[in-house]
Design a protein around this motif. Structure first.
Motif, PDB file in Angstrom:
ATOM      1  N   GLN A  51     -24.598 -66.424  32.354  1.00 51.81           N
ATOM      2  CA  GLN A  51     -25.856 -67.216  32.635  1.00 51.81           C
ATOM      3  C   GLN A  51     -25.731 -68.417  33.030  1.00 51.81           C
ATOM      4  O   GLN A  51     -26.381 -68.744  33.758  1.00 51.81           O
ATOM      5  N   SER A  52     -24.775 -69.107  32.237  1.00 54.57           N
ATOM      6  CA  SER A  52     -24.902 -70.625  32.692  1.00 54.57           C
ATOM      7  C   SER A  52     -24.334 -70.805  34.231  1.00 54.57           C
ATOM      8  O   SER A  52     -24.720 -71.495  34.852  1.00 54.57           O
ATOM      9  N   THR A  53     -23.361 -69.892  34.328  1.00 55.93           N
ATOM     10  CA  THR A  53     -23.014 -69.964  35.957  1.00 55.93           C
ATOM     11  C   THR A  53     -24.022 -69.633  36.749  1.00 55.93           C
ATOM     12  O   THR A  53     -24.108 -70.051  38.007  1.00 55.93           O
ATOM     13  N   ILE A  54     -24.750 -68.373  36.602  1.00 55.44           N
ATOM     14  CA  ILE A  54     -25.924 -68.216  37.424  1.00 55.44           C
ATOM     15  C   ILE A  54     -26.949 -69.330  37.745  1.00 55.44           C
ATOM     16  O   ILE A  54     -27.316 -69.528  38.990  1.00 55.44           O
ATOM     17  N   LEU A  55     -27.061 -69.896  36.681  1.00 55.76           N
ATOM     18  CA  LEU A  55     -28.113 -71.111  36.602  1.00 55.76           C
ATOM     19  C   LEU A  55     -27.435 -72.236  37.575  1.00 55.76           C
ATOM     20  O   LEU A  55     -27.966 -72.830  38.570  1.00 55.76           O
ATOM     21  N   LYS A  56     -25.962 -72.498  37.499  1.00 59.28           N
ATOM     22  CA  LYS A  56     -25.610 -73.415  38.475  1.00 59.28           C
ATOM     23  C   LYS A  56     -25.460 -73.078  39.852  1.00 59.28           C
ATOM     24  O   LYS A  56     -25.837 -73.789  40.601  1.00 59.28           O
ATOM     25  N   GLY A  57     -25.013 -71.747  40.054  1.00 61.64           N
ATOM     26  CA  GLY A  57     -25.027 -71.093  41.419  1.00 61.64           C
ATOM     27  C   GLY A  57     -26.310 -71.302  42.155  1.00 61.64           C
ATOM     28  O   GLY A  57     -26.720 -71.580  43.281  1.00 61.64           O
ATOM     29  N   PHE A  58     -27.413 -70.832  41.413  1.00 62.04           N
ATOM     30  CA  PHE A  58     -28.670 -70.901  42.042  1.00 62.04           C
ATOM     31  C   PHE A  58     -29.294 -72.034  42.436  1.00 62.04           C
ATOM     32  O   PHE A  58     -29.502 -72.293  43.750  1.00 62.04           O
ATOM     33  N   ALA A  59     -28.922 -73.253  41.481  1.00 58.36           N
ATOM     34  CA  ALA A  59     -29.570 -74.708  42.036  1.00 58.36           C
ATOM     35  C   ALA A  59     -28.513 -75.054  43.048  1.00 58.36           C
ATOM     36  O   ALA A  59     -28.948 -75.831  44.153  1.00 58.36           O
ATOM     37  N   GLU A  60     -27.342 -75.045  42.863  1.00 52.45           N
ATOM     38  CA  GLU A  60     -26.389 -75.354  43.811  1.00 52.45           C
ATOM     39  C   GLU A  60     -26.631 -74.988  45.137  1.00 52.45           C
ATOM     40  O   GLU A  60     -26.527 -75.643  46.052  1.00 52.45           O
ATOM     41  N   TYR A  61     -26.811 -73.727  45.459  1.00 53.64           N
ATOM     42  CA  TYR A  61     -26.987 -73.068  46.852  1.00 53.64           C
ATOM     43  C   TYR A  61     -28.053 -73.939  47.222  1.00 53.64           C
ATOM     44  O   TYR A  61     -28.282 -74.092  48.608  1.00 53.64           O
ATOM     45  N   LEU A 120     -22.291 -83.042  32.879  1.00 55.54           N
ATOM     46  CA  LEU A 120     -21.892 -82.208  31.831  1.00 55.54           C
ATOM     47  C   LEU A 120     -21.080 -80.829  31.825  1.00 55.54           C
ATOM     48  O   LEU A 120     -20.097 -80.379  31.276  1.00 55.54           O
ATOM     49  N   ARG A 121     -21.318 -80.078  32.974  1.00 62.37           N
ATOM     50  CA  ARG A 121     -20.411 -79.049  33.508  1.00 62.37           C
ATOM     51  C   ARG A 121     -18.981 -79.694  33.560  1.00 62.37           C
ATOM     52  O   ARG A 121     -18.094 -78.692  33.291  1.00 62.37           O
ATOM     53  N   GLN A 122     -18.771 -80.613  34.427  1.00 62.85           N
ATOM     54  CA  GLN A 122     -17.549 -81.166  34.470  1.00 62.85           C
ATOM     55  C   GLN A 122     -16.786 -81.419  33.203  1.00 62.85           C
ATOM     56  O   GLN A 122     -15.698 -81.127  33.034  1.00 62.85           O
ATOM     57  N   GLN A 123     -17.527 -81.867  32.139  1.00 69.09           N
ATOM     58  CA  GLN A 123     -16.922 -82.056  30.852  1.00 69.09           C
ATOM     59  C   GLN A 123     -16.941 -80.594  29.810  1.00 69.09           C
ATOM     60  O   GLN A 123     -16.838 -80.847  28.429  1.00 69.09           O
ATOM     61  N   GLY A 124     -16.919 -79.563  30.377  1.00 66.65           N
ATOM     62  CA  GLY A 124     -16.712 -78.473  29.793  1.00 66.65           C
ATOM     63  C   GLY A 124     -18.252 -77.857  29.075  1.00 66.65           C
ATOM     64  O   GLY A 124     -18.033 -76.979  28.067  1.00 66.65           O
ATOM     65  N   PHE A 125     -19.233 -78.447  29.276  1.00 61.72           N
ATOM     66  CA  PHE A 125     -20.541 -78.025  28.529  1.00 61.72           C
ATOM     67  C   PHE A 125     -21.160 -76.652  29.415  1.00 61.72           C
ATOM     68  O   PHE A 125     -21.032 -76.262  30.523  1.00 61.72           O
ATOM     69  N   THR A 126     -21.728 -75.945  28.711  1.00 64.88           N
ATOM     70  CA  THR A 126     -22.510 -74.630  28.881  1.00 64.88           C
ATOM     71  C   THR A 126     -23.931 -74.760  28.999  1.00 64.88           C
ATOM     72  O   THR A 126     -24.540 -75.263  27.903  1.00 64.88           O
ATOM     73  N   GLU A 127     -24.583 -74.244  30.227  1.00 60.92           N
ATOM     74  CA  GLU A 127     -25.957 -74.440  30.128  1.00 60.92           C
ATOM     75  C   GLU A 127     -26.660 -73.241  29.372  1.00 60.92           C
ATOM     76  O   GLU A 127     -26.213 -72.100  29.605  1.00 60.92           O
ATOM     77  N   ILE A 128     -27.850 -73.627  28.538  1.00 58.87           N
ATOM     78  CA  ILE A 128     -28.225 -72.736  27.787  1.00 58.87           C
ATOM     79  C   ILE A 128     -29.927 -72.697  28.005  1.00 58.87           C
ATOM     80  O   ILE A 128     -30.424 -73.634  28.320  1.00 58.87           O
ATOM     81  N   LYS A 129     -30.684 -71.655  27.702  1.00 56.88           N
ATOM     82  CA  LYS A 129     -32.031 -71.631  28.056  1.00 56.88           C
ATOM     83  C   LYS A 129     -32.446 -70.993  26.545  1.00 56.88           C
ATOM     84  O   LYS A 129     -32.129 -69.759  26.100  1.00 56.88           O
ATOM     85  N   THR A 130     -33.188 -71.613  25.805  1.00 61.24           N
ATOM     86  CA  THR A 130     -33.676 -71.224  24.365  1.00 61.24           C
ATOM     87  C   THR A 130     -35.304 -71.176  24.462  1.00 61.24           C
ATOM     88  O   THR A 130     -35.635 -71.809  25.273  1.00 61.24           O
ATOM     89  N   SER A 131     -35.644 -70.310  23.499  1.00 56.67           N
ATOM     90  CA  SER A 131     -37.148 -69.735  23.279  1.00 56.67           C
ATOM     91  C   SER A 131     -38.102 -71.371  23.143  1.00 56.67           C
ATOM     92  O   SER A 131     -37.734 -72.018  22.350  1.00 56.67           O
ATOM     93  N   LYS A 132     -39.024 -71.232  23.861  1.00 55.36           N
ATOM     94  CA  LYS A 132     -39.876 -72.325  23.570  1.00 55.36           C
ATOM     95  C   LYS A 132     -40.911 -71.931  22.604  1.00 55.36           C
ATOM     96  O   LYS A 132     -41.958 -72.708  22.266  1.00 55.36           O
TER      97      LYS A 132
END
Lengths: 423, 423
Positions: free
Chosen positions: A128-138, B139-151
């Motif tokens: 999912q993190s990669t999807i987020l990246k890919g969407f924004a990057e493209y 942050l991705r370059q530093q090995g971080f994963t993007e997450i989406k959590t409930s609001k």
């Protein structure tokens, strides 16, 4: 200096420090074999005698890296010094070193704070993190600007059904179902091409494997288009970029789900069929006449696409006006709108929108709407809005379909449904 | 094929098609000079006689590109064929071809659907888009994963004050103030390094130039840290990356605000002072003893940082325990937490968190809290959580300070305050 498990191969016979979680403890002939898990993988630690820590405890371990063909990954560390950074209590509510398939979805979600430790489940969110990246990057590459718009809206849009209401000081507001109006406002502002990644809310009582009450919407809007086909082209470009990245960065995550992503060639041959053609195909392939495209029909159409075009996806366009929102650009009794079905599930809805003020005013009463009921929406068009359109991809649905998950809730870290409001 | 205004220089004496909005119409000696605005800039169109379209109408224009030193940008297009894609009504509620400073903030926000057409205002959101990119990219370059959590959260966290409540089917939930607990859950899941870009909500009655009731929080959480200084290092890395990108991609946007971003050298010498030292400095520089750091104190401390360290920012750390949330890692009566002040405003709060279950259970009653009142939060720690910490940067505040905007509301596309719920 800590060394990550993935990097251990370059430290053979050297002393290293590793840090991570105790995935499994096995005692054998006076030796304890401990599997240590970090964000990059797992390595076997070897201890003489019994160990004093429990499963899931967090350790910092120093020791020498040795080759051992019998160890998982071919390496092990002979522990010399161990610091327990956090001792875990022994009564784990669910096992985290077994396949998640052995547990029910309810058990996995009820114990979400723990079930996300299961490596196979973590893979979902790495993808999912990669999807987020890919969407924004493209989209950035294509000149799109990322926007963030309010999720609190003063009036119910798109008819006002299915909205959650929020107590807002002395008044009441609603949680946005989509950033639709705002993204249209932004293309009309002159930004021309915008995207937003944000939460969206649907107060629907559905409890199906394809519905969430809170989800993440990947929204796109683009000015100066002529037809909906330019939007489908754009979506194919986005998907190709996402799939390429997922293949590159999530090979192991795909493997644990025995999943693959479509090739660029496959994406480029996704068929585009009109709503009427789709109904005919579904009627013929399913062996009974259909008057609408329901979830069963979506699956049949995708099966047909595999058979006829070698790709498990199909665009459906030219939806009838009464099946689309008031802002869908009309073309007689049809609209310039489309859906994308992927592996049997609708993951995108979009289309060209009405951009002429007079045409919009004419359309509203047909949908039982008034300009006043739509807040400042019609002003966007009163003062010059270019021809435009856009679409939204459901993040959790795309994740679900890439990995072949049975339920979309599995693709949400902390899913919300009618009954589930924690953790 | 449409040509963008920015690209016109390569089409001199050629015929092109441009598309955009009518920014200004000027008639002079039987000739109409029309300034056309697209997402990349403005170009002068030349018409014989009067034109039939109004300001802000959207045009598609074909004509030859000519050099003209007197024209804005040195080029003009002699219009041969013009299609009006959308005619704008003439009664614009606010002018969009003047400096926004001539209008009040209220007028700009009340007419947001139109004021976002003012190029200088659009610059704010171009810069914001780059901040979003830079934050995620680094942050991705530093090995971080993007997450989406409930609001949507089931129980009031962090004490439960200042929460908006939502009618959720037959029950009641709240809008999250921050993804704090979820990001801690995710580092403890084994992802170790996570970030989230998401909306956050504060039901506070403030109406100041620094408060929003809905804002975008750039959240980071990282495992296996020892002290809060590693977090400050990380934040300096993030800011350097963002500032470098803003300088590269938003040169013109910075220019219209006469703004500059700090250099890498400047960011790297941001001083780190303890809370007690900060109070002493503020007392001395401000000429009166202070017992807390209020907004005036934040400005004084930044002025001091300019004078002493040549950078308009300061980290403050070692906050007293009673000034920080229960989860702040204690160090005697102090905590391992910090703020970053930038150009006189707090843009970040963060710190190391308690990761030991027993220490957490001991801390809760001191803050009047119980494990049960925190949902599944304490379970994160019961089953092994590594030492960790993180922080959050307010997107709108960072945007505001980069451009020197007087009010943070200017840096939100559709701001929400106590009175403002539309557009």
């Amino acid at each position: 200096m800590r060394v990550l498990v993935r990097e251990l191969g370059t430290y053979i016979d050297e002393k290293v420090m590793v840090k991570g979680w105790v995935h499994r403890i096995r005692e054998l002939g006076g030796i304890s074999f401990v599997l240590l898990r970090d964000r990059t993988g797992m390595v076997q630690l070897v201890y003489e005698g019994k160990v004093g820590f429990t499963q899931e405890s967090v350790l910092s371990v120093e020791g020498k890296v040795r080759k051992n063909e019998k160890a998982p990954g071919g390496l092990e560390i002979h522990a010399e010094h161990t610091e327990v950074l956090a001792q875990a209590h022994a009564d784990l509510p669910i096992p985290v070193n077994q396949e998640p398939e052995k547990l029910s979805l309810e058990a996995l979600l009820d114990n979400r704070m723990i079930s996300i430790r299961i490596p196979k489940i973590r893979s979902i969110f790495k993808v999912q993190s990669t999807i987020l990246k890919g969407f924004a990057e493209y989209l950035r590459q294509q000149g799109f600007t990322e926007i963030k718009t309010s999720k609190l809206i003063g009036s119910g849009t798109e008819g006002g059904t299915g909205l959650f209401s929020v107590e807002y000081f002395d008044t009441r507001v609603y949680l946005a179902q989509s950033p639709q109006f705002y993204k249209q406002a932004m293309i009309s502002s002159g930004l021309e091409r915008v995207f937003e990644i944000g939460h969206a809310y649907r107060a629907e009582k559905h409890d199906t494997p394809r519905h969430l009450n809170e989800y993440v919407s990947l929204d796109v809007e683009m000015a100066f288009i002529e037809t909906e086909h330019e939007l489908m082209d754009l979506e194919q470009g986005i998907l190709n970029h996402i799939f390429r990245l997922v293949k590159e960065e999530n090979g192991e995550d795909l493997d644990v789900y025995k999943a693959t992503v479509p090739t660029e060639e496959e994406v480029n041959r996704i068929p585009r069929v009109t709503y009427d053609e789709a109904k005919e195909i579904i009627s013929r392939e399913g062996g009974k006449k259909v008057f609408d495209i329901n979830p069963e029909g979506e699956r049949i159409l995708c099966d047909w696409a595999v058979k006829e075009h070698g790709v498990d996806a199909a665009f459906v366009y030219a939806f009838p006006r009464k099946k689309r929102p008031f802002y869908a650009y009309p073309e007689g009794q049809k609209t310039r709108s489309f859906d994308l079905l992927f592996r049997g599930l609708e993951i995108t809805t979009g289309g060209r929108r009405i951009h002429q003020y007079e045409m919009l005013l004419e359309a509203l009463p047909k949908f039982g709407l008034t300009p006043e009921g739509l807040g400042g929406y019609v002003d966007i068009f009163k003062y010059g809005c270019p021809p435009h359109g856009g679409f939204a991809i459901g993040l959790e649905r795309l994740t679900q379909k890439i990995l072949g998950l049975a339920n979309v809730k599995e693709a949400s870290l902390f899913p919300r449904d009618r009954k589930r409001i924690t953790p």
